[in-house]
Design an enzyme around this catalytic site. Structure first.
Site, PDB file in Angstrom:
ATOM      1  CG  PHE A 131      -0.711 -10.146  -5.916  1.00 50.16           C
ATOM      2  CD1 PHE A 131      -1.454 -10.629  -4.964  1.00 50.16           C
ATOM      3  CD2 PHE A 131      -1.126  -9.091  -6.468  1.00 50.16           C
ATOM      4  CE1 PHE A 131      -2.624 -10.149  -4.393  1.00 50.16           C
ATOM      5  CE2 PHE A 131      -2.619  -8.529  -6.144  1.00 50.16           C
ATOM      6  CZ  PHE A 131      -3.078  -9.107  -5.024  1.00 50.16           C
ATOM      7  CG  ASP A 203       5.433  -6.518  -5.101  1.00 46.14           C
ATOM      8  OD1 ASP A 203       5.039  -6.193  -3.808  1.00 46.14           O
ATOM      9  OD2 ASP A 203       4.214  -6.536  -5.815  1.00 46.14           O
ATOM     10  CE1 TYR A 228      -3.229  -3.835   0.746  1.00 43.41           C
ATOM     11  CE2 TYR A 228      -2.542  -1.749  -0.058  1.00 43.41           C
ATOM     12  CZ  TYR A 228      -2.902  -3.106  -0.411  1.00 43.41           C
ATOM     13  OH  TYR A 228      -2.853  -3.632  -1.673  1.00 43.41           O
ATOM     14  CE  LYS A 229      -1.306  -6.848   0.420  1.00 40.78           C
ATOM     15  NZ  LYS A 229      -0.466  -7.372  -0.943  1.00 40.78           N
ATOM     16  NE  ARG A 377      -3.454 -14.787   1.967  1.00 37.35           N
ATOM     17  CZ  ARG A 377      -3.182 -13.568   1.282  1.00 37.35           C
ATOM     18  NH1 ARG A 377      -2.112 -13.427   0.522  1.00 37.35           N
ATOM     19  NH2 ARG A 377      -4.195 -12.550   1.578  1.00 37.35           N
TER      20      ARG A 377
HETATM   21  C1  LIG Z   1      -1.241  -6.896  -1.874  1.00 34.23           C
HETATM   22  C2  LIG Z   1      -0.080  -7.142  -3.069  1.00 34.23           C
HETATM   23  C3  LIG Z   1      -0.405  -6.207  -4.137  1.00 34.23           C
HETATM   24  C4  LIG Z   1      -1.656  -4.976  -3.967  1.00 34.23           C
HETATM   25  O1  LIG Z   1      -1.353  -4.023  -5.042  1.00 34.23           O
HETATM   26  P1  LIG Z   1      -2.184  -2.726  -4.902  1.00 34.23           P
HETATM   27  O2  LIG Z   1      -2.012  -1.838  -5.954  1.00 34.23           O
HETATM   28  O3  LIG Z   1      -2.136  -2.284  -3.606  1.00 34.23           O
HETATM   29  O4  LIG Z   1      -3.682  -3.433  -5.133  1.00 34.23           O
HETATM   30  C5  LIG Z   1       0.593  -6.172  -5.068  1.00 34.23           C
HETATM   31  N1  LIG Z   1       1.562  -7.064  -5.133  1.00 34.23           N
HETATM   32  C6  LIG Z   1       1.567  -8.062  -4.307  1.00 34.23           C
HETATM   33  C7  LIG Z   1       2.821  -9.069  -4.499  1.00 34.23           C
HETATM   34  C8  LIG Z   1       0.758  -8.206  -3.271  1.00 34.23           C
HETATM   35  O5  LIG Z   1       0.749  -9.209  -2.583  1.00 34.23           O
END
Ligand SMILES: *Cc1c(COP(=O)(O)O)cnc(C)c1O
Length: 416
Positions: A131, A203, A228-229, A377
């Site tokens: 990401f 992560d 939040y996911k 997705r």
């Molecule tokens: C969704 C996601 C994020 C989001 O990071 P934020 O700081 O909440 O914007 C980070 N890393 C991964 C792998 C994600 O899927």
């Protein structure tokens, strides 16, 4: 051959089916984007009202003690811990995933630098397809530290064993890839990293609440992730950070704000880190948002990750099978691994007109999302999705493709 009736029968036999009632979802929507923003737990509205009306409106500043606002990051961390193979007092909910990643990576590099007087280890290993914020944070930190840290990016997970060598300080990986849905073997990668003297930062953005995670069993070092996911904490809800208990005595990070102080209200001029996981905190949190995280976490107490994983795999198997059979005439390519051991809880297909097709699906109430390049997705949250939703979603997709019922000139919006 599976038909709609068979899917309805699967819902009848689904031991998790009643959990759907704990969520509020619009009647005309099939929600396949819980991997990006989880649906709203029914309880969240009352909880928000309670925080705003009573705790803020009536109790005012007394709520830091009376309503337990001050301890929320630790209390929520303890509730989250069993979902990721962590123990009580090991996780806090606070800040964003990006910020927590910064803290974890900085702490890991700091531990390595302290051990390595020759400062030989200058490499941070990650995946090119990680990401972007993860890569950006690592780039930003490496540049800021100005000690010659390099990012070594692999193009595929099978390159990890050779990329993780004795030059590596930290292996920073996302457990389930946001784009492909590929699940890495945390235990094997961590073991190899440790053999080479590297630390790991995982992560769990697409893992927590989606797949069973065993941080302790894998002997991992640090982990971060979103609420939040799949945890359904609400838009922009604070993230979490976990530090292995054996590393806590050596854990320190540059965002040493007052909430990480041993005695925040002693108001001393000098920083003294709290000896517990509270040292991962920085400052005052968005309390309304933080409080709602509990509503999502409480639902997990009514089931377990094994049951959720079983249903998740059944949903994604069904989706892959139906989409491939019913859309065989179209250039739809499965991006997500077929092997269960390598699959998270979402499924990605690529199509040359992926963006336009996702827009057409959303218009018809099937909400997925789009990720560059060409990837459609679809997230499958076993807490609230039904097997008949999978059937209906593929039915809509097949009709859109058969009729070419999408606008190939669709222009991407700010958020895809
Ligand atoms: C969704 C996601 C994020 C989001 O990071 P934020 O700081 O909440 O914007 C980070 N890393 C991964 C792998 C994600 O899927």
């Amino acid at each position: 051959m599976t038909n709609r009736e068979a899917c309805l029968a699967m819902d009848q036999n689904d031991g998790l089916a009643s959990l759907r009632n704990e969520f509020v979802l619009p009647e005309d929507v099939i929600y396949l984007d819980g991997n990006s923003l989880g649906a709203r737990p029914r309880a969240a509205l009352d909880r928000a009202r309670q925080v705003v009306e009573q705790e803020w409106g009536v109790d005012l500043i007394r709520s830091w003690n009376k309503a337990g606002w001050f301890d929320l990051p630790v209390k929520l961390g303890d509730k989250l811990a069993p979902l990721i193979g962590a123990g009580p007092g090991e996780v806090v909910v606070s800040d964003s995933t990006s910020i927590n990643l910064f803290k974890a990576l900085a702490a890991a590099l700091n531990i390595q630098a302290g051990q390595d007087s020759s400062a030989r280890r200058k490499v941070i290993v990650s995946e090119r397809g990680n990401f972007p914020t993860d890569l950006y944070i690592a780039q930003g930190l490496a540049k800021w530290l100005d000690r010659g840290y390099q990012l070594r990016l692999v193009d595929a997970p099978d390159e990890l064993p050779s990329a993780i060598d004795a030059d590596v300080a930290v292996v920073m990986l996302t457990h389930v890839n946001y784009r492909s849905g590929r699940l890495l073997d945390m235990r094997a990668v961590t073991r190899h990293a440790h053999e080479q003297g590297a630390l790991t930062v995982w992560d769990l953005a697409h893992s927590a609440g989606a797949v069973p995670v065993d941080l302790a069993g894998a002997d991992a070092d640090f982990a971060v992730g979103c609420t939040y996911k799949y945890l359904n904490g609400g838009p922009g809800a604070p993230a979490f950070i976990w530090v292995a208990p054996r590393l806590l005595p050596r854990f320190s990070h540059p965002l040493s704000g007052w909430w990480g102080h041993a005695r925040p209200f002693a108001m001393q001029a000098g920083f003294q880190p709290c000896p517990t996981i509270r040292s991962a905190l920085c400052g005052t949190q968005p309390t309304v948002s933080l409080a709602l995280v509990e509503c999502g976490l409480d639902l997990f107490a009514r089931t377990d990750m094994r049951a959720l994983r079983k249903k998740s795999l059944a949903l994604t198997d069904l989706f892959i099978d139906l989409a491939e059979r019913r859309c065989a005439a179209h250039p739809l390519t499965l991006v997500t691994p077929r092997e269960h051991a390598q699959r998270g809880s979402h499924v990605s297909f690529s199509h040359p007109h992926g963006y336009a097709i996702v827009q057409a699906l959303i218009e018809k109430g099937v909400i997925g999302d789009y990720r560059e390049p060409h990837i459609m997705r679809f997230g499958f949250t076993p807490l609230y999705l039904r097997f008949v939703d999978v059937w209906d979603a593929v039915d809509t997709l097949a009709r859109i493709l058969d009729r070419q019922d999408y606008d190939v000139n669709a222009v991407a919006q700010a958020v895809t």
